[in-house]
Scaffold this active site. Structure first.
Site, PDB file in Angstrom:
ATOM      1  N   GLY A  68      -0.636   2.003   4.308  1.00  0.00           N
ATOM      2  CA  GLY A  68       0.145   1.619   3.121  1.00  0.00           C
ATOM      3  C   GLY A  68       0.844   0.273   3.170  1.00  0.00           C
ATOM      4  O   GLY A  68       1.643  -0.017   2.288  1.00  0.00           O
ATOM      5  N   TRP A  70      -0.309  -2.823   2.615  1.00  0.00           N
ATOM      6  CA  TRP A  70      -0.628  -3.646   1.438  1.00  0.00           C
ATOM      7  C   TRP A  70      -0.001  -3.034   0.185  1.00  0.00           C
ATOM      8  O   TRP A  70       0.460  -3.761  -0.688  1.00  0.00           O
ATOM      9  CB  TRP A  70      -2.156  -3.748   1.249  1.00  0.00           C
ATOM     10  CG  TRP A  70      -2.821  -4.734   2.156  1.00  0.00           C
ATOM     11  CD1 TRP A  70      -2.436  -5.059   3.424  1.00  0.00           C
ATOM     12  CD2 TRP A  70      -3.985  -5.527   1.870  1.00  0.00           C
ATOM     13  NE1 TRP A  70      -3.297  -5.997   3.941  1.00  0.00           N
ATOM     14  CE2 TRP A  70      -4.249  -6.306   3.026  1.00  0.00           C
ATOM     15  CE3 TRP A  70      -4.843  -5.650   0.773  1.00  0.00           C
ATOM     16  CZ2 TRP A  70      -5.330  -7.196   3.095  1.00  0.00           C
ATOM     17  CZ3 TRP A  70      -5.915  -6.538   0.848  1.00  0.00           C
ATOM     18  CH2 TRP A  70      -6.150  -7.297   1.981  1.00  0.00           C
ATOM     19  N   ASP A  91      -7.456   6.015  -0.551  1.00  0.00           N
ATOM     20  CA  ASP A  91      -7.930   6.023   0.839  1.00  0.00           C
ATOM     21  C   ASP A  91      -8.514   7.395   1.162  1.00  0.00           C
ATOM     22  O   ASP A  91      -8.143   8.398   0.532  1.00  0.00           O
ATOM     23  CB  ASP A  91      -6.803   5.700   1.834  1.00  0.00           C
ATOM     24  CG  ASP A  91      -7.356   5.152   3.148  1.00  0.00           C
ATOM     25  OD1 ASP A  91      -7.263   3.923   3.376  1.00  0.00           O
ATOM     26  OD2 ASP A  91      -7.939   5.941   3.940  1.00  0.00           O
ATOM     27  N   ASP A 107     -12.755   9.633  -1.107  1.00  0.00           N
ATOM     28  CA  ASP A 107     -13.727   8.660  -0.628  1.00  0.00           C
ATOM     29  C   ASP A 107     -14.079   7.736  -1.792  1.00  0.00           C
ATOM     30  O   ASP A 107     -14.551   8.199  -2.834  1.00  0.00           O
ATOM     31  CB  ASP A 107     -14.965   9.424  -0.136  1.00  0.00           C
ATOM     32  CG  ASP A 107     -15.990   8.508   0.518  1.00  0.00           C
ATOM     33  OD1 ASP A 107     -15.930   7.287   0.296  1.00  0.00           O
ATOM     34  OD2 ASP A 107     -16.838   9.041   1.253  1.00  0.00           O
ATOM     35  N   ASP A 131      -9.027  -3.674   1.506  1.00  0.00           N
ATOM     36  CA  ASP A 131      -8.916  -3.890   2.952  1.00  0.00           C
ATOM     37  C   ASP A 131      -9.752  -2.813   3.651  1.00  0.00           C
ATOM     38  O   ASP A 131      -9.558  -2.529   4.827  1.00  0.00           O
ATOM     39  CB  ASP A 131      -7.433  -3.800   3.367  1.00  0.00           C
ATOM     40  CG  ASP A 131      -7.164  -4.435   4.729  1.00  0.00           C
ATOM     41  OD1 ASP A 131      -7.968  -5.275   5.168  1.00  0.00           O
ATOM     42  OD2 ASP A 131      -6.143  -4.086   5.344  1.00  0.00           O
ATOM     43  N   LYS A 171     -11.709  -7.655   2.257  1.00  0.00           N
ATOM     44  CA  LYS A 171     -12.042  -7.906   3.662  1.00  0.00           C
ATOM     45  C   LYS A 171     -13.555  -7.823   3.843  1.00  0.00           C
ATOM     46  O   LYS A 171     -14.185  -6.916   3.318  1.00  0.00           O
ATOM     47  CB  LYS A 171     -11.364  -6.849   4.532  1.00  0.00           C
ATOM     48  CG  LYS A 171     -11.845  -6.898   5.975  1.00  0.00           C
ATOM     49  CD  LYS A 171     -10.876  -6.334   6.936  1.00  0.00           C
ATOM     50  CE  LYS A 171     -10.713  -4.836   6.855  1.00  0.00           C
ATOM     51  NZ  LYS A 171      -9.551  -4.435   7.625  1.00  0.00           N
TER      52      LYS A 171
HETATM   53  C1  LIG Z   1      -7.637  -1.563   7.860  1.00  0.00           C
HETATM   54  S1  LIG Z   1      -7.265  -0.045   7.116  1.00  0.00           S
HETATM   55  C2  LIG Z   1      -6.292  -0.544   5.724  1.00  0.00           C
HETATM   56  C3  LIG Z   1      -4.905  -0.981   6.069  1.00  0.00           C
HETATM   57  C4  LIG Z   1      -4.039  -1.153   4.841  1.00  0.00           C
HETATM   58  N1  LIG Z   1      -4.466  -2.281   4.028  1.00  0.00           N
HETATM   59  C5  LIG Z   1      -2.600  -1.368   5.210  1.00  0.00           C
HETATM   60  O1  LIG Z   1      -2.065  -2.444   4.976  1.00  0.00           O
HETATM   61  O2  LIG Z   1      -1.967  -0.422   5.716  1.00  0.00           O
HETATM   62  C6  LIG Z   1      -8.791   0.378   6.363  1.00  0.00           C
HETATM   63  C7  LIG Z   1      -8.741   1.653   5.558  1.00  0.00           C
HETATM   64  O3  LIG Z   1      -9.962   1.786   4.820  1.00  0.00           O
HETATM   65  C8  LIG Z   1     -10.138   3.169   4.625  1.00  0.00           C
HETATM   66  N2  LIG Z   1     -11.505   3.465   4.196  1.00  0.00           N
HETATM   67  C9  LIG Z   1     -12.658   3.223   4.857  1.00  0.00           C
HETATM   68  N3  LIG Z   1     -13.696   3.697   4.154  1.00  0.00           N
HETATM   69  C10 LIG Z   1     -13.196   4.221   3.010  1.00  0.00           C
HETATM   70  C11 LIG Z   1     -13.776   4.877   1.892  1.00  0.00           C
HETATM   71  N4  LIG Z   1     -15.092   5.088   1.820  1.00  0.00           N
HETATM   72  N5  LIG Z   1     -12.967   5.326   0.901  1.00  0.00           N
HETATM   73  C12 LIG Z   1     -11.629   5.138   0.985  1.00  0.00           C
HETATM   74  N6  LIG Z   1     -11.020   4.525   2.025  1.00  0.00           N
HETATM   75  C13 LIG Z   1     -11.790   4.087   3.027  1.00  0.00           C
HETATM   76  C14 LIG Z   1      -9.809   3.765   5.987  1.00  0.00           C
HETATM   77  O4  LIG Z   1      -9.523   5.139   5.888  1.00  0.00           O
HETATM   78  C15 LIG Z   1      -8.617   2.909   6.397  1.00  0.00           C
HETATM   79  O5  LIG Z   1      -7.400   3.561   6.130  1.00  0.00           O
END
Ligand SMILES: C[S@@+](CC[C@H](N)C(=O)[O-])C[C@H]1O[C@@H](n2cnc3c(N)ncnc32)[C@H](O)[C@@H]1O
Length: 218
Positions: A68, A70, A91, A107, A131, A171
């Site tokens: 969380g 961002w 997420d 998802d 992200d 990203k």
């Molecule tokens: C690097 S983290 C994000 C960090 C976030 N921006 C923050 O500032 O706290 C990447 C996130 O992408 C999510 N993610 C990856 N694939 C996903 C998907 N198919 N659907 C939803 N979220 C996904 C992961 O669960 C993870 O929490």
């Protein structure tokens, strides 16, 4: 002062390296001090400082939002009133509430995700943030291709949800498919840049695309 992490019996060397990085990372300390849930918050703050992407009153979508960081930055800047201005986050993982943000635990690749996000937005978005990263396997090409597939979906979502003039920040993981992704994004946005914010670790393959001036329906 640098903290030394000694190897310990039963701890893998990859865990020792992780611990060493966490304990000696100034952004980890700064995030704790400022109450951000992740050091990633500083990447968005740095992108915003340079490109002025967040403004009071916007509608913002945050893809891959947990834990969380961002979302916290977006809520601070946008000050969503839940009507005209909104912050909507999604997420795979459960996430603690962040101010007035609407949080969806699902998802993003699910067929129903885009529709649910648009419903929560209640109108065209000004800014789409992503992200998202697929779980890292350590195999560079696999990680690149999996994260690129998420980027392609985020781009398609942005095209369907942004208001003309809107912004997409996402990203990407460096690799062969990045050129094609950039070319596709350039069709839809007036200006597209690739940026590595200072808070992004040098050894990480991640870079961020900042695409501004969404052209709208072509
Ligand atoms: C690097 S983290 C994000 C960090 C976030 N921006 C923050 O500032 O706290 C990447 C996130 O992408 C999510 N993610 C990856 N694939 C996903 C998907 N198919 N659907 C939803 N979220 C996904 C992961 O669960 C993870 O929490």
């Amino acid at each position: 002062m640098r903290v030394r992490v000694n190897t310990a019996r039963g701890r893998k060397s990859s865990s020792t390296r992780w611990l060493d990085r966490q304990l000696n990372d100034p952004y980890v300390h700064e995030a704790q001090k400022k109450g951000y849930r992740s050091r990633a918050a500083f990447k968005l703050l740095q992108l915003d400082e340079k490109y002025k992407i967040l403004r009071v009153g916007q509608k913002v979508v945050d893809l891959g939002a947990a834990p969380g960081g961002w979302t916290q930055v977006a809520v601070d800047r946008v000050r969503p009133d839940g009507k005209k201005s909104r912050v909507v986050a999604v997420d795979l993982q459960e996430m603690e509430p962040v101010g007035a943000a609407a949080i969806l635990c699902m998802d993003f690749t699910d067929d129903a995700a885009a529709e649910q996000l648009n419903e929560l937005l209640g109108g065209a978005a000004d800014l789409v943030l992503s992200d998202m990263a697929a779980p890292v396997t350590g195999h560079k090409l696999t990680d690149h291709l999996r994260t690129t597939a998420l980027c392609e979906l985020a781009h398609a979502f942005a095209v369907g949800s942004l208001a003309p003039g809107g912004t997409l920040v996402m990203k990407t993981f460096a690799g062969g498919a990045q050129g094609e992704l950039m070319a596709a994004i350039k069709v839809d946005f007036e200006k597209v840049r690739t940026v590595k914010p200072a808070a992004s670790r040098a050894e990480s393959p991640e870079t961020y695309i900042v695409a501004t001036g969404f052209r709208g329906d072509l």
